[in-house]
Design a protein around this motif. Structure first.
Motif, short mmCIF file in Angstrom:
data_model
loop_
_atom_site.label_atom_id
_atom_site.label_comp_id
_atom_site.label_asym_id
_atom_site.label_seq_id
_atom_site.Cartn_x
_atom_site.Cartn_y
_atom_site.Cartn_z
N VAL A 301 0.83 -1.21 0.00
CA VAL A 301 0.00 0.00 0.00
C VAL A 301 0.86 1.26 0.00
N ALA A 302 1.93 1.25 0.81
CA ALA A 302 2.78 2.44 0.92
C ALA A 302 3.83 2.53 -0.18
N GLY A 303 4.11 1.40 -0.84
CA GLY A 303 5.15 1.40 -1.87
C GLY A 303 6.54 1.58 -1.31
N ASP A 304 6.76 1.15 -0.05
CA ASP A 304 8.06 1.33 0.58
C ASP A 304 8.83 0.03 0.72
N GLY A 305 8.43 -1.00 -0.03
CA GLY A 305 9.11 -2.28 0.07
C GLY A 305 10.51 -2.24 -0.52
N ILE A 306 11.29 -3.23 -0.20
CA ILE A 306 12.64 -3.32 -0.72
C ILE A 306 12.59 -3.95 -2.11
N VAL A 307 13.44 -3.48 -3.02
CA VAL A 307 13.37 -3.87 -4.44
C VAL A 307 14.37 -4.98 -4.70
N ARG A 308 13.85 -6.05 -5.31
CA ARG A 308 14.70 -7.16 -5.75
C ARG A 308 14.08 -7.71 -7.04
N ASP A 309 14.13 -6.90 -8.09
CA ASP A 309 13.46 -7.25 -9.33
C ASP A 309 14.47 -7.67 -10.39
N HIS A 310 14.01 -7.69 -11.64
CA HIS A 310 14.85 -8.14 -12.75
C HIS A 310 16.11 -7.30 -12.88
N ASN A 311 16.00 -5.99 -12.75
CA ASN A 311 17.18 -5.13 -12.88
C ASN A 311 18.19 -5.40 -11.77
N VAL A 312 17.70 -5.71 -10.56
CA VAL A 312 18.61 -6.04 -9.46
C VAL A 312 19.33 -7.34 -9.74
#
Length: 628
Positions: A301-312
């Motif tokens: 909801v807040a969009g404050d999660g940690i990023v671990r996506d394709h670019n990472v």
């Protein structure tokens, strides 16, 4: 072969090694790196420190206070309906019920709850049932959804409830460490795809359409970066109750604060000690599952999660290849302390960058990079030492560095027999239970850090007494514990050692409580029950198993704590245990009994003796202690 050619070969082999390590781990091999990554992630989270979460979610906890009020767990459906109805009246954005409502109960209670669910925006929890505990599957189809965790089936709420609410799958991914590091957002069976519980709640709360893109999710026009299998990485804000938490007891007491509910996401879930839905996290060894789920909801909801996506992952792959090549190149550039210092500076810079990225919401893999870097660098350093004879100190440092990445040893007797208790075993054993009295009430009034320190001190005394007497603590149940004597095999003196442990626990815990400040110590007491007889010993769980014992002997030992408290005593012993231990008493104690009494949940009677400590003035005459 010239030195330049040797260095070129070393660099090429190093690059191939890094690429191979990354590819092997990305394809599900080298699973030991997951445990290492979980450990490093815990360190990074602790370095980042506790953070204030966005104030969006309120957890309404069905905790020990609620259970003691109602006398049973799970909570009766009528009581749950009352909780939900009160929350609805305070107008939350959405009510998420993190309880599996899959079994029928009293018809009136079910009907009341079904009627209540129809009065507000609701999301109910379902569970995915997997063919194996690891939830690892081989893609059976093509396309982005082929990587989803594939379940055999979904355990859904009863239709009477599901007809009035949306449903989401509540499973989390714990990995080898036992700590949930991500929450799958999508699940599939052979014929359908289901949304996760947090994603369903966030979608309802935001009132945004959900779009599943090949490498991410879209909530309206906002992208939600996910891992390659549509899992949402999570990072914890702090210890338990960091996310706003209120006890459901406040609803029954009529003291629930409207501001804690109105226009908020409300998650109803269990935090009952011994309920089983707890996970270890970097800040807390016992984090309720409802708070793990609420963390994921807040991230969405807040969009404050940690990023671990394709670019990472692309950055991880490049780092796994380029970092070891750079380090080997620096060592080859200067076969001296200068090269070592340059390589060390690069490693420190990488570690600092990795930590900085993590604390700013970017999860770069550390374990894969270390596995790709340490072996080739150490090998090259060893070759340099063999050739030049001047790198002994460097080789030692690298060997010590490698030693840090060995997996921790398991218990000695399990290492000798990995299949021990793989099948249940019926045998004789002795069981000791201990539980603090007054702790739940005290926990509502003192600082959580002080509370944790008290529990640590209490658990340490239990562990010390159990170890000294040759027992095994099979479980810590918040402010209590169960100790088993008879594993890995029954011994003739199990009862005697259990009796000794119970007495030592009595004296140790009494001394500890007496050492506490009066404002705390006066509120605490304890009770101990001990019994012996036949049990069934087994291992429960999937990839994270624990040893447990069941049977009438265990139930009687547990209920003897109640008998002790009802009779103004701290330690209740069964006549069976005293006979088996051949206990003749000692000058520093007294036995009162036998009292033939019934124990709750069991037909027939048990002969009970009450042990009292006479070694300190006033101890034997201590009054009955506060009950939780």
């Amino acid at each position: 072969m010239t030195r330049r050619v040797q260095i070129l070969v070393a660099l090429v082999l190093t690059a191939l090694w890094g690429a191979g390590v990354y590819a092997a781990h990305a394809n599900g091999h080298l699973r030991f790196l997951d445990r290492l990554e979980a450990t490093v992630t815990d360190w990074r989270t602790q370095v980042r420190g506790v953070q204030a979460p966005p104030d969006l979610v309120t957890i309404v906890a069905i905790d020990d206070t609620v259970v003691k009020r109602g006398g049973s767990y799970p909570l009766p459906r009528a009581d749950l309906a009352r909780v939900v109805d009160t929350i609805v009246q305070f107008k939350p954005k959405v009510i998420a019920i993190d309880l599996l409502l899959v079994d029928r109960s009293a018809a009136i209670g079910d009907a009341t709850l079904a009627s209540t669910l129809a009065t507000g925006p609701m999301v109910l929890a379902a569970a995915a049932i997997f063919p194996s505990a690891s939830e690892t599957v081989t893609p059976s189809s093509h396309g982005p959804l082929a990587v989803l965790p594939q379940a055999e089936r979904f355990l859904l709420p009863l239709p009477a409830f599901a007809d009035h609410a949306e449903v989401g799958v509540v499973n989390v991914a714990t990995g080898q460490s036992g700590s949930p590091l991500s929450v799958p957002m999508l699940f599939r069976t052979h014929d359908k795809v289901e949304l996760s519980f947090p994603l369903r709640v966030a979608t309802r709360a935001l009132d945004k359409p959900l779009t599943i893109a090949p490498d991410r999710l879209m909530l309206g026009d906002r992208a939600v970066p996910t891992d390659s299998d549509f899992a949402l990485p999570i990072t914890y804000y702090g210890p338990r109750r960091t996310i706003r938490t209120v006890s459901a007891q406040s609803i029954f007491d009529g003291t629930l604060n409207r501001a804690a509910i109105e226009n908020r996401i409300v998650v109803i879930g269990a935090s009952v000690a011994g309920g089983g839905d707890f996970y270890p996290t970097p800040f807390d060894s016992l984090m309720p599952g409802v708070e793990v789920i609420s963390t994921a909801i807040t991230h969405l909801v807040a969009g404050d999660g940690i990023v671990r996506d394709h670019n990472v992952h692309v950055a991880d792959a490049l780092t796994a290849i380029l970092l070891p090549v750079l380090l080997v190149g620096l060592l080859a550039w200067r076969r001296s302390a200068l090269g070592i210092m340059a390589a060390a500076v690069v490693m420190i810079a990488w570690a600092g960058l990795n930590l900085f990225a993590f604390t700013h919401g970017l999860w770069l893999n550390a374990a894969t990079t270390l596995a790709a870097t340490v072996p080739p660098v150490a090998v090259f350093a060893g070759v340099q030492l063999w050739v030049g004879g001047r790198k002994a100190q460097y080789l030692t440092a690298k060997s010590q560095s490698l030693a840090q990445f060995q997996a921790p040893a398991v218990q000695e007797w399990l290492a000798r027999d990995p299949d021990f208790l793989a099948k249940p075993v019926r045998q004789e054993a002795a069981v000791v239970f201990i539980d603090l009295s007054g702790f739940t009430a005290l926990s509502e009034r003192i600082d959580p850090d002080a509370l944790r320190d008290m529990l640590n001190a209490f658990h340490a005394r239990i562990d010390m007494a159990a170890t000294a007497c040759g027992g095994i603590v099979t479980s810590f149940l918040g402010d209590g514990a169960m100790i088993l004597f008879g594993l890995p095999g029954a011994r003739p003196d199990d009862a005697a050692r259990a009796l000794k442990c119970a007495i030592e626990l009595h004296r140790s815990v009494a001394s500890w409580i007496a050492s506490l400040p009066p404002v705390i110590g006066d509120q605490l007491g304890f009770k101990i029950g001990a019994h012996c007889g036949p049990i069934v010993a087994s291992r429960l769980g999937g990839s994270h198993q624990h040893i447990t014992a069941t049977g009438d002997t265990v139930n009687v030992a547990n209920r003897l704590m109640e008998v002790a408290a009802q009779n103004g005593a701290r330690l209740a012993l069964s006549d069976t245990l005293l006979d088996a231990a051949d206990f003749l008493g000692d000058p520093d104690s007294s036995l009162k009994g036998p009292l033939r009494t019934q124990v709750r949940g069991r037909s027939g009677t048990v002969a009970v003796w009450f042990w009292r400590d006479e070694s300190k003035p006033g101890q034997a005459a201590a009054g009955a202690e506060m009950m939780e």
